[in-house]
Design a protein around this motif. Structure first.
Motif, PDB file in Angstrom:
ATOM      1  N   VAL A 114       0.889  -1.166   0.000  1.00  0.00           N
ATOM      2  CA  VAL A 114       0.000   0.000   0.000  1.00  0.00           C
ATOM      3  C   VAL A 114       0.924   1.212   0.000  1.00  0.00           C
ATOM      4  O   VAL A 114       1.628   1.468   0.977  1.00  0.00           O
ATOM      5  N   THR A 115       0.964   1.920  -1.114  1.00  0.00           N
ATOM      6  CA  THR A 115       1.945   2.992  -1.263  1.00  0.00           C
ATOM      7  C   THR A 115       1.254   4.347  -1.391  1.00  0.00           C
ATOM      8  O   THR A 115       0.032   4.418  -1.578  1.00  0.00           O
ATOM      9  N   ASN A 116       2.051   5.392  -1.343  1.00  0.00           N
ATOM     10  CA  ASN A 116       1.550   6.777  -1.478  1.00  0.00           C
ATOM     11  C   ASN A 116       0.346   7.018  -0.572  1.00  0.00           C
ATOM     12  O   ASN A 116      -0.603   7.703  -0.957  1.00  0.00           O
ATOM     13  N   ALA A 117       0.399   6.460   0.639  1.00  0.00           N
ATOM     14  CA  ALA A 117      -0.767   6.531   1.511  1.00  0.00           C
ATOM     15  C   ALA A 117      -0.861   7.881   2.199  1.00  0.00           C
ATOM     16  O   ALA A 117       0.140   8.433   2.652  1.00  0.00           O
ATOM     17  N   SER A 118      -2.077   8.386   2.251  1.00  0.00           N
ATOM     18  CA  SER A 118      -2.328   9.634   2.970  1.00  0.00           C
ATOM     19  C   SER A 118      -3.667   9.488   3.677  1.00  0.00           C
ATOM     20  O   SER A 118      -4.642   8.992   3.105  1.00  0.00           O
ATOM     21  N   ILE A 119      -3.709   9.887   4.961  1.00  0.00           N
ATOM     22  CA  ILE A 119      -4.981   9.885   5.694  1.00  0.00           C
ATOM     23  C   ILE A 119      -5.119  11.267   6.320  1.00  0.00           C
ATOM     24  O   ILE A 119      -4.273  11.674   7.124  1.00  0.00           O
ATOM     25  N   VAL A 120      -6.139  11.998   5.921  1.00  0.00           N
ATOM     26  CA  VAL A 120      -6.313  13.350   6.452  1.00  0.00           C
ATOM     27  C   VAL A 120      -7.760  13.554   6.866  1.00  0.00           C
ATOM     28  O   VAL A 120      -8.676  12.904   6.353  1.00  0.00           O
ATOM     29  N   LYS A 121      -7.936  14.479   7.812  1.00  0.00           N
ATOM     30  CA  LYS A 121      -9.276  14.849   8.231  1.00  0.00           C
ATOM     31  C   LYS A 121      -9.716  16.044   7.397  1.00  0.00           C
ATOM     32  O   LYS A 121      -8.951  16.986   7.184  1.00  0.00           O
ATOM     33  N   SER A 122     -10.951  15.954   6.922  1.00  0.00           N
ATOM     34  CA  SER A 122     -11.470  17.035   6.113  1.00  0.00           C
ATOM     35  C   SER A 122     -12.935  17.214   6.476  1.00  0.00           C
ATOM     36  O   SER A 122     -13.768  16.379   6.136  1.00  0.00           O
ATOM     37  N   GLY A 123     -13.222  18.294   7.224  1.00  0.00           N
ATOM     38  CA  GLY A 123     -14.589  18.485   7.701  1.00  0.00           C
ATOM     39  C   GLY A 123     -14.962  17.366   8.653  1.00  0.00           C
ATOM     40  O   GLY A 123     -14.203  17.035   9.570  1.00  0.00           O
ATOM     41  N   THR A 124     -16.098  16.723   8.413  1.00  0.00           N
ATOM     42  CA  THR A 124     -16.488  15.623   9.294  1.00  0.00           C
ATOM     43  C   THR A 124     -15.973  14.293   8.772  1.00  0.00           C
ATOM     44  O   THR A 124     -16.308  13.242   9.293  1.00  0.00           O
ATOM     45  N   LYS A 125     -15.170  14.346   7.737  1.00  0.00           N
ATOM     46  CA  LYS A 125     -14.707  13.105   7.131  1.00  0.00           C
ATOM     47  C   LYS A 125     -13.221  12.864   7.344  1.00  0.00           C
ATOM     48  O   LYS A 125     -12.444  13.816   7.472  1.00  0.00           O
ATOM     49  N   VAL A 126     -12.876  11.593   7.363  1.00  0.00           N
ATOM     50  CA  VAL A 126     -11.472  11.215   7.296  1.00  0.00           C
ATOM     51  C   VAL A 126     -11.280  10.558   5.941  1.00  0.00           C
ATOM     52  O   VAL A 126     -12.027   9.635   5.576  1.00  0.00           O
ATOM     53  N   ILE A 127     -10.331  11.070   5.180  1.00  0.00           N
ATOM     54  CA  ILE A 127     -10.176  10.626   3.803  1.00  0.00           C
ATOM     55  C   ILE A 127      -8.806   9.975   3.614  1.00  0.00           C
ATOM     56  O   ILE A 127      -7.779  10.564   3.944  1.00  0.00           O
ATOM     57  N   ALA A 128      -8.843   8.770   3.108  1.00  0.00           N
ATOM     58  CA  ALA A 128      -7.600   8.042   2.842  1.00  0.00           C
ATOM     59  C   ALA A 128      -7.414   7.910   1.336  1.00  0.00           C
ATOM     60  O   ALA A 128      -8.358   7.566   0.620  1.00  0.00           O
ATOM     61  N   THR A 129      -6.222   8.209   0.874  1.00  0.00           N
ATOM     62  CA  THR A 129      -5.892   7.961  -0.541  1.00  0.00           C
ATOM     63  C   THR A 129      -4.615   7.141  -0.583  1.00  0.00           C
ATOM     64  O   THR A 129      -3.737   7.288   0.270  1.00  0.00           O
ATOM     65  N   PHE A 130      -4.520   6.272  -1.566  1.00  0.00           N
ATOM     66  CA  PHE A 130      -3.360   5.385  -1.641  1.00  0.00           C
ATOM     67  C   PHE A 130      -3.321   4.694  -2.987  1.00  0.00           C
ATOM     68  O   PHE A 130      -4.280   4.731  -3.754  1.00  0.00           O
ATOM     69  N   LYS A 131      -2.178   4.068  -3.255  1.00  0.00           N
ATOM     70  CA  LYS A 131      -2.039   3.233  -4.443  1.00  0.00           C
ATOM     71  C   LYS A 131      -1.765   1.799  -4.003  1.00  0.00           C
ATOM     72  O   LYS A 131      -1.338   1.565  -2.869  1.00  0.00           O
ATOM     73  N   LEU A 132      -2.009   0.875  -4.890  1.00  0.00           N
ATOM     74  CA  LEU A 132      -1.759  -0.533  -4.584  1.00  0.00           C
ATOM     75  C   LEU A 132      -0.777  -1.097  -5.586  1.00  0.00           C
ATOM     76  O   LEU A 132      -0.906  -0.875  -6.792  1.00  0.00           O
ATOM     77  N   GLN A 133       0.199  -1.816  -5.047  1.00  0.00           N
ATOM     78  CA  GLN A 133       1.144  -2.498  -5.918  1.00  0.00           C
ATOM     79  C   GLN A 133       1.119  -3.956  -5.490  1.00  0.00           C
ATOM     80  O   GLN A 133       1.581  -4.309  -4.410  1.00  0.00           O
ATOM     81  N   GLN A 134       0.536  -4.805  -6.311  1.00  0.00           N
ATOM     82  CA  GLN A 134       0.421  -6.198  -5.892  1.00  0.00           C
ATOM     83  C   GLN A 134       1.503  -7.046  -6.558  1.00  0.00           C
ATOM     84  O   GLN A 134       1.915  -6.765  -7.679  1.00  0.00           O
ATOM     85  N   ASN A 135       1.953  -8.049  -5.822  1.00  0.00           N
ATOM     86  CA  ASN A 135       3.092  -8.842  -6.279  1.00  0.00           C
ATOM     87  C   ASN A 135       2.727 -10.266  -6.656  1.00  0.00           C
ATOM     88  O   ASN A 135       3.594 -11.101  -6.881  1.00  0.00           O
ATOM     89  N   VAL A 136       1.435 -10.541  -6.693  1.00  0.00           N
ATOM     90  CA  VAL A 136       0.928 -11.818  -7.189  1.00  0.00           C
ATOM     91  C   VAL A 136      -0.240 -11.503  -8.114  1.00  0.00           C
ATOM     92  O   VAL A 136      -0.757 -10.380  -8.109  1.00  0.00           O
TER      93      VAL A 136
END
Lengths: 631, 443, 224
Positions: free
Chosen positions: C119-141
């Motif tokens: 799970v790469t480029n992960a970011s978790i931030v609070k924005s208003g009443t929400k918590v927003i996570a963004t990320f990329k996936l690099q799978q090896n299988v």
């Protein structure tokens, strides 16, 4: 009473034989006990021996609890914890347990029964009875042995198959039998069922008939088929898996489903069994019929009941304790801990509404309509106001009314008061706190009445009273006052009934995609019709499972449905069970009832660990068996 | 450039081994090495295939015989003993070869709907095998593994031995002509321990008879790790074979010898690494594998299109990691589908693993490539008993009649060379040519 | 008389059994890290229902299981000195072979592994009443990714098995290495999360392989 004494003597003999077989120094002939050859030499002795075997059957009845079967001896105090509370059917009023590693085992009692029944098999050829009597006895013995192995297989997977009496010849190692594969174990159950079916007659009664043997086969085959079909939902690893001691190949599902269909059809086409009261005049009649069936199964002896286990007399090892634990506080009659089986809102939601056939009918409490908001009373929402505390359940399936005591419904002539609090005229709420308020010259109580003997909900006094908003009705004896003591309930338990056979059949057909789909659809609709439904629904996986869930609620089937279908770990992943809080709304006069959906108070989330799909094998240090995964 | 990539990979591998440090006393010193034995060195001048890495090769059965050919084996491997031979209503084969291009053919007991006779070929004929190798060149398949069934080449079976020697002779000639890789693959199925030992004798005979290791005579004989490669298929299966892992272990020691005369590829069961399901639960299999140069797990029948990813994903990743750690090369198997309704006399087994116009084959090709495999084994070039053949087969609507049975054809909307062509695309991908991904290429 | 002899026998047994029990206590230990073979970072785990290390002492039938901490380290300092077969099981990385390890004192054993999913480029931030996570996936299988999720708990050992709130999405597909995935948690809808408190958030993804465990990005603490 005579029989009781005799029975304990037999137990002594057996225990004696087991001990004595270990050490030649102790090989003395006891003079105060009956010898095996004397017992089997007398037809009356055989009868008594049979009574003892039936008593040992792993029937998950009113005396089946976490500690095992027949928990109705001298000290049956388990606080009223029932297997329904390990599934999603009920919460306990006080305890928050779920499924422990040591719960629901059946190892030593299972092998004891198998040993006892093997001794009977040895004795049958030499009995001085007619050949047809020998055949019936052989059939019963096969049924009992099949039942015992079914009890083992569904808990442990593949187990050691002791097909004949073991003789001790001086080497303990010779007595050790490795586990067979899970498939071999289920196949052995099937084989024993077939042996029972071939030998048993059609006569109904309190002993196993051909139909009981078919019903056992129907249930067991469905279980095995489900493990084969759904095993991949919960992959496991380890030695037991590699050696196929747990798990069945998916390809084997078809054979077991076919076996379930055939066994169920044999009963369905026999004309010997049918549904009790199949055409009720109204849902209200249907609800009462359903309740009556479980209060006294004798009413269905000629139709629905296929095998009944009697709890004939009050007393230790005879009566049971459902009435003291589970009837509401208002009728406790001095018993200090009533009201402990609390049907969940999750189950209540599942019952259909007559207005929307073929769907769950979650209880809608607000104009906004969310049924997933469990955040508690929110003054910003527009709660729907009802005149009575049970109007909200109007049009819900009759079986809900026959299974649960709904707020304000009458039980033993008393309206059962289940109330969690009120909303004051100023809009503030008082919930699950003992309080009272005068409004317009009337005194309102948070729990609906002033004292603990006058209401049955939400006051945690004594660890009693429902905390889900629902009381328990199914199996309860409405006719006699509670006797506040141990083992006083004598309602009988239906182990196999026709409705289950229909449901097994419908599931096997819909899951396998084989068999007669029209008959299977008719099977579930016949059961629904008996519950007051007038609109048929199609045969689908969801419809069959909903029907099982509501029809067989609290018959200790749901736990195994979640197990065999490998749905437990997804159904219980950090899951709260839910309650419905009935509140009196004093913001309007006359006061009305509103309802709030909440996580069950004072409870925690539950997570099913996949290892629990199998129980741990006890005593592997001594018996040398391969342990199940993750234990 | 390629070499650098390999070195990088090697570094990567070493790192992936777990590192262990202990606060306890150091390990005792290693015993002194035995006196070195000089490894045999082959002249690889002019050799076209010095490694299996990067190649896509198929298995070649060559076990069929036609009534009237010089092998005198009748309808060998077409006829089905369980129903009385080779005739309408009874055969071992599900697929029927597309006979359009064969120059030497034999009338069969089968007819088309229009009454004409359905002809068949015999691999005993040089021109037939020439055609097969010509196709390989035309579609790009790197080459084939010539199956050699130890049970059929014993001295007690002179016609069998003659047959497989003749097929091999034809194939070696054609391989040279069309520059296709070729390699001998022994199949131990049905062997006794004595048969396993006999393999060595046969192998020595072949080397002399065909000058297999002669870089001029057989410049396309497959080499690996600087030695000619030989394949031993069928070790570690838990289907109650009469020979043991230990029998094969001894055989490998013998045919390699102290001078490491050959490289060995082992055909192992699919779950060889975890020793479960089709695999005998014995770690001696791993000891044996570590002695060899390449392994190829048998995947036929282990999955279908629906569950391929689920079954193969973890196995491929784990296998490749294991092999990298233990310095054994790894070749995954791909197959186009499976059908053996006639062989088993059970119509429910026609197309029991459907080909889906090549989607299934391509899913495996992509799965292997994306998991990091360097080469492929295609099962098989000409296997029509079990319906895994990739060569040209007759299409639906162009099949002979088969009484109450039927033959299985390539979909009518596909050309008969579809699977040869698709395999050719896989070759390109593994050669690093063209742009491919998990979507099946369109012709 | 007989009774007496039994008592004697039992006492004798009891006595002898006392003498026999003179083994040393557990003095050895095993600890280490799960490192990503490519990034060298610790491979995040779950402390409950997570990857386990199966260790089986030579000559014993019944294995023991060591748990792994959320950060990808593990430590058990109370083991008997002996030779063990060691194998991580129910992992979130490509399966490793079992290996033999002789414990003699406190021993370190690191595992260099290829996680099923990074799970790469992960970011978790609070924005208003929400918590927003963004990320990329690099799978090896090549398997599907079943599910991605954002998990919250007041305890730092948050994960899929241990959460008070979650936002999950079923993927059941091979992930797109170029896509940025977003998961939002609307705090007012989560009855177990209270504003004014701090919670730990973690992004997870599970590969569709048997008993595979979740792969994670590191935990982020957020004040709600």
């Amino acid at each position: 009473m005579v029989m009781k004494i005799y029975k304990s003597k037999i137990l002594l003999i057996l225990t004696g034989m087991m001990l004595f077989s270990c050490n030649s120094v102790l090989e003395l002939q006891p003079t105060d006990k009956i010898r095996a050859e004397d017992l089997f030499g007398d037809p009356q002795g055989v009868k008594l021996y049979m009574a003892n075997l039936y008593y040992q059957l792993p029937i998950e009845d009113f005396a089946y609890f976490r500690a095992g079967f027949n928990q109705n001896g001298g000290d049956p105090n388990n606080g009223g914890w029932a297997p329904a509370m390990s599934a999603d059917e009920a919460m306990h009023s006080e305890f928050g347990d779920f499924i422990g590693d040591g719960d629901y085992h059946y190892w030593e009692p299972g092998y004891k029964l198998i040993r006892d029944v093997n001794l009977l098999f040895d004795a049958i050829p030499n009995l001085a009875i007619r050949d047809d009597e020998k055949a019936v006895l052989t059939g019963e013995a096969s049924f009992i042995k099949a039942f015992a192995y079914f009890g083992l297989a569904k808990r442990y997977g593949g187990v050691s198959l002791i097909k004949a009496t073991q003789k001790y010849t001086g080497n303990v190692e010779d007595l050790k039998v490795p586990r067979s594969t899970e498939k071999e174990t289920w196949d052995y159950v099937m084989e024993l069922c077939d042996q029972a079916i071939a030998n048993l007659g059609p006569v109904k009664g309190r002993r196993a008939s051909k139909w009981a043997a078919y019903a056992l086969k129907s249930r067991a085959a469905l279980h095995a088929a489900s493990i084969a079909k759904f095993g991949s939902r919960a992959p496991m690893s380890g030695n037991a898996v590699t050696q196929k001691l747990v798990g069945i190949d998916a390809a084997d599902a078809a054979g077991y489903y076919a076996a379930c269909i055939a066994a169920s059809e044999a009963i369905m086409t026999s004309g010997q069994h049918s549904l009790y009261m199949p055409n009720p005049a109204s849902p209200a009649v249907a609800a009462e019929n359903y309740r009556a069936l479980f209060q006294n199964p004798e009413v269905a002896a000629e139709n629905e009941a296929i095998l009944v286990k009697g709890f004939t007399l009050p007393g230790n090892n005879q009566g049971h304790n459902y009435d003291i634990w589970y009837q509401p506080a208002q009728v406790a009659n001095g018993w200090p801990h009533p009201g402990r089986m609390n049907p969940t809102l999750d189950l209540v939601d599942a019952y259909e509404s007559y207005t929307n056939p073929g769907h769950d009918a979650p209880i809608v409490t607000t104009v906004e309509g969310s049924v997933t908001d469990y955040n508690g009373f929110n003054p910003a929402l527009n709660y729907i106001r009802f005149d009575s505390p049970n109007d909200i359940f109007k049009n819900k399936d009759a079986r809900l009314w026959g299974t649960a005591i709904l707020p304000g419904t009458v039980w033993k002539s008393a309206p059962i008061i289940i109330q969690a609090g009120y909303i004051k005229p100023d809009g503030s709420s008082v919930i699950r706190t003992k309080d009272q308020i005068d409004v317009g010259g009337t005194t309102y109580y948070t729990y609906g009445a002033p004292s603990t003997t006058m209401y049955s909900g939400f006051d945690t006094y004594g660890g009693n009273n429902t905390r889900t908003g629902f009381g328990f009705k199914k199996f309860m004896n409405q006719n006699t006052p509670i006797v506040p003591g141990w083992n006083q309930s004598t309602s009988d338990w239906i182990e196999f009934r026709y409705a289950e056979v229909l449901l097994n059949y419908a599931e096997a057909v819909v899951e396998s995609g084989t068999g007669n789909a029209a008959n299977a659809a008719k099977a579930i609709n016949d059961i629904r019709k008996r519950a007051g439904h007038t609109v048929d629904i199609p045969l689908t996986v969801d419809n069959v499972q909903r029907e099982r869930r509501v029809e067989l609620a609290f018959e200790n089937k749901r736990f195994w449905d979640l197990m065999r279908r490998r749905e437990f770990h997804t159904a219980f992943n950090n899951r709260f069970m839910h309650s419905l809080l009935p509140l009196v709304d004093l913001r309007t006069l006359p006061a009305k009832y509103i309802f709030v959906r909440v996580n069950t108070p004072n409870s925690n989330t539950r997570t099913f660990d996949t290892k629990a799909y199998y129980r741990s094998i006890p005593g592997i240090g001594a018996n040398g068996l391969v342990q199940n995964p993750l234990y | 450039m390629k070499k650098y990539a390999l070195i990088l990979a090697a570094v990567f591998l070493t790192l992936s081994c777990s590192k262990k440090t202990s606060s306890g006393p150091p390990n005792p010193p290693e015993p002194p090495d035995p006196p070195p034995v000089q490894e045999v060195v082959y002249d690889e001048t002019g050799c076209l295939f010095k490694s299996y890495n990067g190649l896509v090769m198929a298995g070649y059965q060559g076990w069929f015989a036609a009534e009237g050919d010089a092998s005198e084996r009748g309808w060998y491997h077409f006829q089905n003993g369980s129903c009385g031979g080779f005739k309408p209503g009874c055969s071992t084969i599900d697929f029927w070869p597309d006979m359009t291009e064969y120059t030497k053919t034999y009338p069969s007991p089968f007819q088309f709907a229009n009454g004409t006779n359905a002809k068949l070929y015999s691999p005993y004929d040089e021109e037939t095998i020439d055609l097969h190798f010509k196709w390989m060149q035309q579609y790009g398949l790197d080459g084939v593994f010539m199956q050699r069934f130890v049970g059929e080449i014993k001295n007690t079976n002179p016609k069998g031995k003659r047959h497989f020697n003749k097929v091999l002779e034809n194939a070696l000639k054609a391989a040279k002509k069309y520059s296709r890789a070729i390699c001998v693959m022994y199949d131990l199925s049905g062997c006794s321990p004595e048969d396993v030992a006999y393999l060595e004798q046969d192998w020595n005979e072949l080397q002399t008879l065909f000058k297999l290791f002669d870089n001029v005579q057989n410049p396309t004989y497959l080499r690996h790790n600087k030695k000619p490669l030989v394949v031993i298929w069928g070790v570690g299966f838990n289907d109650n074979r009469k020979y043991t892992i230990s029998d094969v272990d001894k055989l490998v020691d013998k045919i390699k010898g102290p001078t490491k005369k050959v490289s060995v590829m082992l055909g192992v069961p699919y779950f060889w690494r975890t020793l479960k399901n089709d695999t005998e639960n014995s770690t001696t299999l791993h000891t044996l594998i570590k002695k060899t140069d390449v392994i190829m797990p048998w995947a036929v029948g282990r999955y279908s299109n629906d569950n391929y990813t689920n079954v193969a994903g973890a196995e491929l990743a784990g296998d490749i990691q294991w092999c990298a750690t233990n310095k054994v090369d790894y070749v995954p198997l791909v197959f186009p589908g499976f059908s053996w309704g006639n062989l088993r006399n059970d119509p429910s087994l026609y197309n029991s693993i459907p080909r889906l116009k090549g989607d299934f084959l391509w899913k495996q090709v992509a799965g292997a490539k994306l998991s990091g495999a360097k080469s492929l084994y295609v099962a098989m070039f000409d296997e029509i008993d079990e319906g895994t053949a990739i060569y040209k087969c007759a299409r639906e609507g162009e099949l002979p009649l088969h009484a109450d049975k039927r033959f299985v054809g390539i979909d009518a909307d596909l050309p008969s060379d579809h699977y040869l062509w698709l395999t050719g695309q896989a070759v390109k991908w593994f050669h690093g040519e063209g742009t491919y991904n998990s979507t099946r290429p369109v012709r | 008389m007989k009774k007496l002899s039994y008592i004697l026998l039992i006492s004798a047994l009891a006595a002898s059994s006392c003498k026999k029990d003179n083994y040393d206590g557990p003095t050895a230990g095993l600890s280490g890290n799960f490192f990503d073979v490519a990034t060298k970072a610790l491979v995040e785990q779950d402390i409950i229902r997570g990857t386990q290390i199966e260790i089986q002492e030579k000559g014993y039938v019944v294995p023991q299981y060591l748990i792994v901490k959320n950060d990808g380290t593990y430590s058990n300092t109370l083991l008997f000195a002996a030779t063990y077969t060691v194998k991580p099981i129910r992992t979130n990385f490509i399966a490793l072979e079992a290996q033999e390890v002789t414990l003699n004192g406190q021993t370190t054993l690191d595992f260099n592994v290829t996680p099923y999913i990074r799970v790469t480029n992960a970011s978790i931030v609070k924005s208003g009443t929400k918590v927003i996570a963004t990320f990329k996936l690099q799978q090896n299988v090549i398997n599907n990714v079943n599910k991605i999720g954002l998990y919250a708990h007041e305890d730092f050992r948050v994960g899929e098995p241990m959460r008070q709130a979650e936002t999950e999405r079923d993927l059941n597909a091979v992930s797109d290495p170029n896509a940025t995935y977003t998961l939002e948690m609307d705090i007012p809808t989560k009855d177990q999360l209270k504003t004014g408190k701090s919670y730990y958030f973690r992004i997870g993804a599970r590969i569709d392989i048997g008993e595979a465990r979740f792969n994670y990005a590191p935990t982020v603490k957020i004040d709600l």
